[in-house]
Motif scaffolding. Structure first.
Motif, PDB file in Angstrom:
ATOM      1  N   LYS A  52      -0.493  15.877  -5.659  1.00  0.00           N
ATOM      2  CA  LYS A  52      -0.940  16.422  -4.384  1.00  0.00           C
ATOM      3  C   LYS A  52      -0.937  15.356  -3.292  1.00  0.00           C
ATOM      4  N   GLU A  53      -1.426  14.155  -3.655  1.00  0.00           N
ATOM      5  CA  GLU A  53      -1.439  13.060  -2.681  1.00  0.00           C
ATOM      6  C   GLU A  53      -0.031  12.638  -2.300  1.00  0.00           C
ATOM      7  N   ILE A  54       0.854  12.554  -3.285  1.00  0.00           N
ATOM      8  CA  ILE A  54       2.236  12.145  -3.021  1.00  0.00           C
ATOM      9  C   ILE A  54       2.937  13.194  -2.170  1.00  0.00           C
ATOM     10  N   ASN A  55       2.736  14.468  -2.513  1.00  0.00           N
ATOM     11  CA  ASN A  55       3.367  15.541  -1.723  1.00  0.00           C
ATOM     12  C   ASN A  55       2.843  15.572  -0.297  1.00  0.00           C
ATOM     13  N   SER A  56       1.544  15.308  -0.121  1.00  0.00           N
ATOM     14  CA  SER A  56       1.001  15.304   1.244  1.00  0.00           C
ATOM     15  C   SER A  56       1.572  14.134   2.053  1.00  0.00           C
TER      16      SER A  56
ATOM     17  N   PRO B 296       0.836  -1.213   0.000  1.00  0.00           N
ATOM     18  CA  PRO B 296       0.000   0.000   0.000  1.00  0.00           C
ATOM     19  C   PRO B 296       0.869   1.260   0.000  1.00  0.00           C
ATOM     20  N   LEU B 297       0.345   2.318  -0.577  1.00  0.00           N
ATOM     21  CA  LEU B 297       1.089   3.567  -0.717  1.00  0.00           C
ATOM     22  C   LEU B 297       1.367   4.193   0.647  1.00  0.00           C
ATOM     23  N   SER B 298       2.632   4.486   0.902  1.00  0.00           N
ATOM     24  CA  SER B 298       3.042   5.171   2.133  1.00  0.00           C
ATOM     25  C   SER B 298       4.317   5.948   1.837  1.00  0.00           C
TER      26      SER B 298
ATOM     27  N   ASP C 113       7.227   5.660   3.270  1.00  0.00           N
ATOM     28  CA  ASP C 113       8.364   4.753   3.234  1.00  0.00           C
ATOM     29  C   ASP C 113       8.476   4.042   1.884  1.00  0.00           C
ATOM     30  N   ILE C 114       7.350   3.591   1.351  1.00  0.00           N
ATOM     31  CA  ILE C 114       7.343   2.894   0.061  1.00  0.00           C
ATOM     32  C   ILE C 114       7.761   3.837  -1.059  1.00  0.00           C
ATOM     33  N   ILE C 115       7.267   5.068  -1.030  1.00  0.00           N
ATOM     34  CA  ILE C 115       7.643   6.045  -2.059  1.00  0.00           C
ATOM     35  C   ILE C 115       9.150   6.303  -2.016  1.00  0.00           C
ATOM     36  N   GLU C 116       9.702   6.478  -0.816  1.00  0.00           N
ATOM     37  CA  GLU C 116      11.143   6.723  -0.688  1.00  0.00           C
ATOM     38  C   GLU C 116      11.953   5.543  -1.208  1.00  0.00           C
ATOM     39  N   ARG C 117      11.536   4.328  -0.887  1.00  0.00           N
ATOM     40  CA  ARG C 117      12.269   3.143  -1.351  1.00  0.00           C
ATOM     41  C   ARG C 117      12.203   2.997  -2.868  1.00  0.00           C
ATOM     42  N   LEU C 118      11.036   3.282  -3.452  1.00  0.00           N
ATOM     43  CA  LEU C 118      10.905   3.207  -4.903  1.00  0.00           C
ATOM     44  C   LEU C 118      11.760   4.267  -5.591  1.00  0.00           C
ATOM     45  N   LEU C 119      11.802   5.466  -5.024  1.00  0.00           N
ATOM     46  CA  LEU C 119      12.635   6.518  -5.607  1.00  0.00           C
ATOM     47  C   LEU C 119      14.117   6.162  -5.505  1.00  0.00           C
ATOM     48  N   LEU C 120      14.514   5.529  -4.409  1.00  0.00           N
ATOM     49  CA  LEU C 120      15.911   5.099  -4.262  1.00  0.00           C
ATOM     50  C   LEU C 120      16.280   4.023  -5.282  1.00  0.00           C
ATOM     51  N   LYS C 121      15.319   3.208  -5.664  1.00  0.00           N
ATOM     52  CA  LYS C 121      15.560   2.167  -6.661  1.00  0.00           C
ATOM     53  C   LYS C 121      15.527   2.713  -8.083  1.00  0.00           C
ATOM     54  N   GLY C 122      15.216   3.994  -8.235  1.00  0.00           N
ATOM     55  CA  GLY C 122      15.253   4.611  -9.555  1.00  0.00           C
ATOM     56  C   GLY C 122      13.917   4.698 -10.258  1.00  0.00           C
ATOM     57  N   LEU C 123      12.849   4.433  -9.557  1.00  0.00           N
ATOM     58  CA  LEU C 123      11.529   4.527 -10.156  1.00  0.00           C
ATOM     59  C   LEU C 123      11.109   5.996 -10.213  1.00  0.00           C
ATOM     60  N   SER C 124      10.472   6.387 -11.279  1.00  0.00           N
ATOM     61  CA  SER C 124      10.077   7.787 -11.428  1.00  0.00           C
ATOM     62  C   SER C 124       8.763   8.073 -10.714  1.00  0.00           C
ATOM     63  N   LEU C 125       8.581   9.338 -10.349  1.00  0.00           N
ATOM     64  CA  LEU C 125       7.328   9.754  -9.731  1.00  0.00           C
ATOM     65  C   LEU C 125       6.159   9.533 -10.684  1.00  0.00           C
ATOM     66  N   ARG C 126       6.401   9.681 -11.949  1.00  0.00           N
ATOM     67  CA  ARG C 126       5.353   9.492 -12.954  1.00  0.00           C
ATOM     68  C   ARG C 126       4.833   8.058 -12.923  1.00  0.00           C
ATOM     69  N   ARG C 127       5.748   7.089 -12.829  1.00  0.00           N
ATOM     70  CA  ARG C 127       5.333   5.688 -12.781  1.00  0.00           C
ATOM     71  C   ARG C 127       4.631   5.366 -11.463  1.00  0.00           C
ATOM     72  N   ILE C 128       5.084   5.954 -10.365  1.00  0.00           N
ATOM     73  CA  ILE C 128       4.429   5.748  -9.075  1.00  0.00           C
ATOM     74  C   ILE C 128       3.006   6.297  -9.139  1.00  0.00           C
ATOM     75  N   LYS C 129       2.848   7.509  -9.690  1.00  0.00           N
ATOM     76  CA  LYS C 129       1.524   8.112  -9.823  1.00  0.00           C
ATOM     77  C   LYS C 129       0.616   7.247 -10.681  1.00  0.00           C
ATOM     78  N   LYS C 130       1.142   6.754 -11.772  1.00  0.00           N
ATOM     79  CA  LYS C 130       0.355   5.958 -12.703  1.00  0.00           C
ATOM     80  C   LYS C 130      -0.054   4.629 -12.074  1.00  0.00           C
ATOM     81  N   HIS C 131       0.863   3.993 -11.353  1.00  0.00           N
ATOM     82  CA  HIS C 131       0.562   2.690 -10.754  1.00  0.00           C
ATOM     83  C   HIS C 131      -0.488   2.801  -9.650  1.00  0.00           C
TER      84      HIS C 131
END
Length: 80
Positions: free
Chosen positions: A72-76, A44-46, A48-66
């Motif tokens: 706004k949700e990601i920034n909050s 589930p989106l949290s 910690d998960i966003i930070e780990r995905l960004l460290l692995k090289g995943l783009s914010l665009r792909r996170i948003k799409k998935h």
């Protein structure tokens, strides 16, 4: 990630690495990144998960799409 998750992910990575071409260490590194990213995308989106995905090289665009969320949700999540 616990021991059984790690063991299953390594098995999946070896299967993926066998299909790729080139140096074994490079293939294994790429396969591990793919498997780990897929593992985190199933969580589930949290923050910690966003930070780990960004460290692995995943783009914010792909996170948003998935996760089907906007910036706004990601920034909050990142601000909290």
């Amino acid at each position: 990630m616990n021991y059984t998750d790690t063991k299953q992910n390594m098995r999946k990575a070896v299967l993926i690495a066998k299909t790729l071409e080139g140096s074994w260490s490079v293939r294994m590194k790429m396969a591990l990144d793919i498997v780990i990213i897929n593992h985190y995308l199933k969580q589930p989106l949290s923050k910690d998960i966003i930070e780990r995905l960004l460290l692995k090289g995943l783009s914010l665009r792909r996170i948003k799409k998935h996760y089907k969320v906007g910036m706004k949700e990601i920034n909050s999540l990142m601000a909290s």
